[in-house]
Design a protein around this motif. Structure first.
Motif, PDB file in Angstrom:
ATOM      1  N   ASP A 243       0.830  -1.210   0.000  1.00  0.00           N
ATOM      2  CA  ASP A 243       0.000   0.000   0.000  1.00  0.00           C
ATOM      3  C   ASP A 243       0.859   1.253   0.000  1.00  0.00           C
ATOM      4  O   ASP A 243       0.513   2.262  -0.631  1.00  0.00           O
ATOM      5  CB  ASP A 243      -0.932   0.004   1.217  1.00  0.00           C
ATOM      6  CG  ASP A 243      -1.999  -1.081   1.133  1.00  0.00           C
ATOM      7  OD1 ASP A 243      -2.325  -1.497   0.006  1.00  0.00           O
ATOM      8  OD2 ASP A 243      -2.491  -1.514   2.197  1.00  0.00           O
ATOM      9  N   ALA A 244       1.975   1.213   0.717  1.00  0.00           N
ATOM     10  CA  ALA A 244       2.886   2.355   0.732  1.00  0.00           C
ATOM     11  C   ALA A 244       3.497   2.563  -0.652  1.00  0.00           C
ATOM     12  O   ALA A 244       3.659   3.706  -1.116  1.00  0.00           O
ATOM     13  CB  ALA A 244       3.973   2.149   1.782  1.00  0.00           C
ATOM     14  N   VAL A 245       3.853   1.463  -1.356  1.00  0.00           N
ATOM     15  CA  VAL A 245       4.380   1.566  -2.726  1.00  0.00           C
ATOM     16  C   VAL A 245       3.359   2.237  -3.632  1.00  0.00           C
ATOM     17  O   VAL A 245       3.692   3.106  -4.453  1.00  0.00           O
ATOM     18  CB  VAL A 245       4.763   0.169  -3.263  1.00  0.00           C
ATOM     19  CG1 VAL A 245       5.056   0.233  -4.757  1.00  0.00           C
ATOM     20  CG2 VAL A 245       5.980  -0.369  -2.514  1.00  0.00           C
ATOM     21  N   SER A 246       2.098   1.877  -3.491  1.00  0.00           N
ATOM     22  CA  SER A 246       1.052   2.473  -4.324  1.00  0.00           C
ATOM     23  C   SER A 246       0.988   3.981  -4.122  1.00  0.00           C
ATOM     24  O   SER A 246       0.861   4.747  -5.092  1.00  0.00           O
ATOM     25  CB  SER A 246      -0.311   1.844  -3.993  1.00  0.00           C
ATOM     26  OG  SER A 246      -0.335   0.482  -4.328  1.00  0.00           O
ATOM     27  N   ASN A 247       1.095   4.433  -2.870  1.00  0.00           N
ATOM     28  CA  ASN A 247       1.060   5.874  -2.622  1.00  0.00           C
ATOM     29  C   ASN A 247       2.326   6.561  -3.091  1.00  0.00           C
ATOM     30  O   ASN A 247       2.291   7.707  -3.546  1.00  0.00           O
ATOM     31  CB  ASN A 247       0.815   6.140  -1.140  1.00  0.00           C
ATOM     32  CG  ASN A 247      -0.660   6.250  -0.811  1.00  0.00           C
ATOM     33  OD1 ASN A 247      -1.425   6.865  -1.550  1.00  0.00           O
ATOM     34  ND2 ASN A 247      -1.082   5.649   0.294  1.00  0.00           N
ATOM     35  N   ALA A 248       3.467   5.879  -2.979  1.00  0.00           N
ATOM     36  CA  ALA A 248       4.712   6.463  -3.481  1.00  0.00           C
ATOM     37  C   ALA A 248       4.634   6.669  -4.991  1.00  0.00           C
ATOM     38  O   ALA A 248       5.077   7.700  -5.522  1.00  0.00           O
ATOM     39  CB  ALA A 248       5.887   5.559  -3.119  1.00  0.00           C
ATOM     40  N   ARG A 249       4.066   5.703  -5.692  1.00  0.00           N
ATOM     41  CA  ARG A 249       3.959   5.810  -7.150  1.00  0.00           C
ATOM     42  C   ARG A 249       2.926   6.851  -7.567  1.00  0.00           C
ATOM     43  O   ARG A 249       3.013   7.418  -8.666  1.00  0.00           O
ATOM     44  CB  ARG A 249       3.615   4.445  -7.734  1.00  0.00           C
ATOM     45  CG  ARG A 249       4.772   3.450  -7.629  1.00  0.00           C
ATOM     46  CD  ARG A 249       4.370   2.067  -8.079  1.00  0.00           C
ATOM     47  NE  ARG A 249       5.526   1.144  -8.028  1.00  0.00           N
ATOM     48  CZ  ARG A 249       5.429  -0.172  -8.183  1.00  0.00           C
ATOM     49  NH1 ARG A 249       4.236  -0.736  -8.430  1.00  0.00           N
ATOM     50  NH2 ARG A 249       6.511  -0.923  -8.131  1.00  0.00           N
ATOM     51  N   ALA A 250       1.938   7.110  -6.694  1.00  0.00           N
ATOM     52  CA  ALA A 250       0.918   8.108  -7.009  1.00  0.00           C
ATOM     53  C   ALA A 250       1.448   9.538  -6.870  1.00  0.00           C
ATOM     54  O   ALA A 250       0.809  10.483  -7.351  1.00  0.00           O
ATOM     55  CB  ALA A 250      -0.305   7.916  -6.110  1.00  0.00           C
ATOM     56  N   TRP A 251       2.590   9.679  -6.209  1.00  0.00           N
ATOM     57  CA  TRP A 251       3.210  11.010  -6.090  1.00  0.00           C
ATOM     58  C   TRP A 251       3.982  11.295  -7.372  1.00  0.00           C
ATOM     59  O   TRP A 251       4.903  10.554  -7.720  1.00  0.00           O
ATOM     60  CB  TRP A 251       4.130  11.054  -4.881  1.00  0.00           C
ATOM     61  CG  TRP A 251       5.000  12.282  -4.825  1.00  0.00           C
ATOM     62  CD1 TRP A 251       6.341  12.339  -5.001  1.00  0.00           C
ATOM     63  CD2 TRP A 251       4.573  13.632  -4.594  1.00  0.00           C
ATOM     64  NE1 TRP A 251       6.794  13.629  -4.891  1.00  0.00           N
ATOM     65  CE2 TRP A 251       5.713  14.457  -4.632  1.00  0.00           C
ATOM     66  CE3 TRP A 251       3.333  14.212  -4.351  1.00  0.00           C
ATOM     67  CZ2 TRP A 251       5.655  15.830  -4.447  1.00  0.00           C
ATOM     68  CZ3 TRP A 251       3.271  15.593  -4.162  1.00  0.00           C
ATOM     69  CH2 TRP A 251       4.421  16.375  -4.207  1.00  0.00           C
ATOM     70  N   THR A 252       3.637  12.347  -8.059  1.00  0.00           N
ATOM     71  CA  THR A 252       4.247  12.642  -9.365  1.00  0.00           C
ATOM     72  C   THR A 252       5.330  13.710  -9.295  1.00  0.00           C
ATOM     73  O   THR A 252       5.953  14.022 -10.311  1.00  0.00           O
ATOM     74  CB  THR A 252       3.162  13.088 -10.351  1.00  0.00           C
ATOM     75  OG1 THR A 252       2.480  14.248  -9.822  1.00  0.00           O
ATOM     76  CG2 THR A 252       2.149  11.968 -10.583  1.00  0.00           C
TER      77      THR A 252
END
Length: 509
Positions: A91-100
């Protein structure tokens, strides 16, 4: 009641919620981030520049979500992240990738070199921290101290063990925050040890997992005046003195009766119907010259104590304040050797010293009220664990120490301090956190502990159960100190109780 949830208990609750299919882990992370953003824009309404520090775990994932939400509000956001973001939990990876936006390395140098922010978001370590913080991340945590007035911590200031309130930074202290936002429930580390000082203002955000609270088996709470026992403080119009018990409080010899007189005054003020001071012959005239509403009885020996306790109308006993170790040891012997009908007993001060290391169960209706030094004499192994630097987390806490002491002693233990722990042998435990708006620093004066012993004794005499009496008495003791404020001496505390009681039970005046 305000419950306290450990890190493991919080994980159990979140896991149960996710496994039910009612919510995803990403949903919980988003709700947490929304709560952080709402809290920080309320605290700093004019802010528009943020520096978000994202650690290697789920706390870092919260940080990336906070960064994204702030950027969507038009803030200028700078993100510093630990290396290896792809190795974070899913879940943390998903949020990291959502940061542009751009990501700078999470180093003390990068933090110092970057443009100054209005708000720094500490999302380096949260509830899951289980190892000491060393190396570069320890330097990052130390650098946060320079901007602490503008730091919002996500769940915890990094480096703080949320189960104990102790530092997991060898030789150093955790980060310091002006505002800490936690999720679901407060954690023990927010109210124990260094926690209150380092967390600053506390905000608890509901992330929608309360329905799964039973998955955790929560047993700890904060002492608050809405606890059920406070309803027992009032008296009915049909009450008379014999319906509210008779407390017997033992004194020391001549020149040593002041502490017990403080206890007795407090027991009377808290509503015990009658209070008798049991003094040796050498102190009878001294005590008689100092008291009015209190009664007096000569008790020289264990045999005289046993004779006094043959009166079943005596409903509670207190021994220890100013008693002297030798006299305390002799009188304790009378209670433990049998032949005397048991009744609730507060064991304090010299009686704790006379008791010595506790290796087995004591009478179940006793309440032990040690400060830190007395606790170390009663439970030296537990005190040693509290004083040792933790090798990892969760660190051994005052809650752990209080619970284990109560289980060993087989009775209620009140481990006194700014974060007083009250523990029962059945595993129930509470913390009275005298910090923030509840701080009572003026209690650091001679005799204040004797007053607490008397308050608890008076409540026991009135029929309040041992655990409830200890919790309620601790809260009232601190409330009386806050009512008096600067310049307080122990004699003021019993006299402040009527005003405190009027507020708590809702009487006019």
């Amino acid at each position: 009641m305000i419950e306290l949830v450990t890190s493991a208990q919080m994980r159990a609750i979140e896991t149960a919620a996710i496994e039910s299919g009612a919510v995803r882990g990403l949903d919980l992370m988003e709700r947490a981030a929304e709560g952080v953003v709402a809290a920080l824009v309320t605290r700093w309404p004019g802010a528009e520049r943020a520096c978000v520090l994202c650690g290697p775990g789920n706390n870092g994932g919260d940080g990336f979500a906070v960064a994204r939400l702030l950027a969507a509000r038009g803030w200028t956001v700078r993100v510093l992240a630990a290396a290896g973001a792809d190795r974070m939990p899913p879940d943390a990876v998903s949020n990291a990738r959502a940061w542009t936006g751009p990501v700078a390395p999470l180093t003390a140098e990068a933090l110092a070199e970057g443009p100054q922010a209005d708000v720094y978001v500490d999302a380096v370590f949260g509830t899951g921290l289980s190892r000491p913080v060393t190396g570069e991340l320890a330097r990052v945590v130390a650098a946060l101290a320079r901007v602490s007035a503008r730091v919002v911590a996500v769940d915890a200031p990094s480096g703080l063990c949320l189960d104990s309130g102790r530092s997991l930074i060898p030789g150093g202290i955790p980060a310091r925050a002006a505002l800490t936002v936690t999720f679901g429930w407060r954690k023990p580390g927010h109210v124990l040890a260094q926690g209150p000082e380092l967390c600053g203002e506390m905000v608890t955000v509901d992330i929608g997992v309360a329905a799964w609270r039973e998955a955790a088996g929560v047993t700890a709470s904060l002492v608050t005046p809405d606890d059920p026992a406070f309803a027992q403080l009032d008296k009915t119009t049909a009450a008379h003195k014999f319906t509210h018990g008779h407390a017997l409080i033992l004194t020391g010899g001549m020149g040593r009766t002041g502490a017990a007189r403080l206890s007795a005054r407090a027991a009377l003020r808290i509503g015990a119907g009658l209070v008798t001071l049991g003094a040796p012959g050498s102190a009878m005239m001294e005590v008689a010259a100092q008291i009015t509403a209190l009664m007096l009885r000569r008790i020289d020996s264990p045999e005289a104590l046993a004779e006094a306790l043959a009166d079943t109308r005596i409903t509670a006993l207190c021994l220890g304040p100013g008693l002297g170790i030798e006299r305390a040891a002799a009188l304790l012997g009378a209670l433990r050797e049998g032949g005397v009908k048991p009744r609730p007993t507060v064991v304090d001060a010299d009686a704790l010293t006379a008791l010595g290391p506790v290796s087995g169960a004591l009478p179940e209706d006793w309440v032990l009220t040690p400060h830190g030094g007395e606790f170390a004499r009663l439970f030296p192994d537990l005190a040693a664990r509290l004083s040792a630097e933790p090798a990892n987390g969760p660190a051994f806490s005052r809650l752990d120490a209080g619970r284990q002491a109560a289980a060993r002693a087989g009775c209620v233990v009140v481990l006194k301090g700014p974060d007083t722990v009250i523990a029962a042998p059945d595993g129930r435990s509470s913390v009275h956190a005298a910090s923030g708006a509840q701080a009572a620093p003026w209690l650091a004066t001679a005799g204040s502990g004797d007053v607490l012993a008397g308050i608890i004794t008076g409540l026991l005499a009135r029929g309040v159960g041992s655990y409830a009496a200890a919790c309620t008495g601790t809260w009232l003791h601190a409330a009386a100190a806050r009512h008096v404020g600067p310049g307080l001496i122990a004699e003021d505390l019993p006299e402040a109780l009527p005003a405190v009681l009027r507020r708590v039970i809702g009487h006019p005046g």
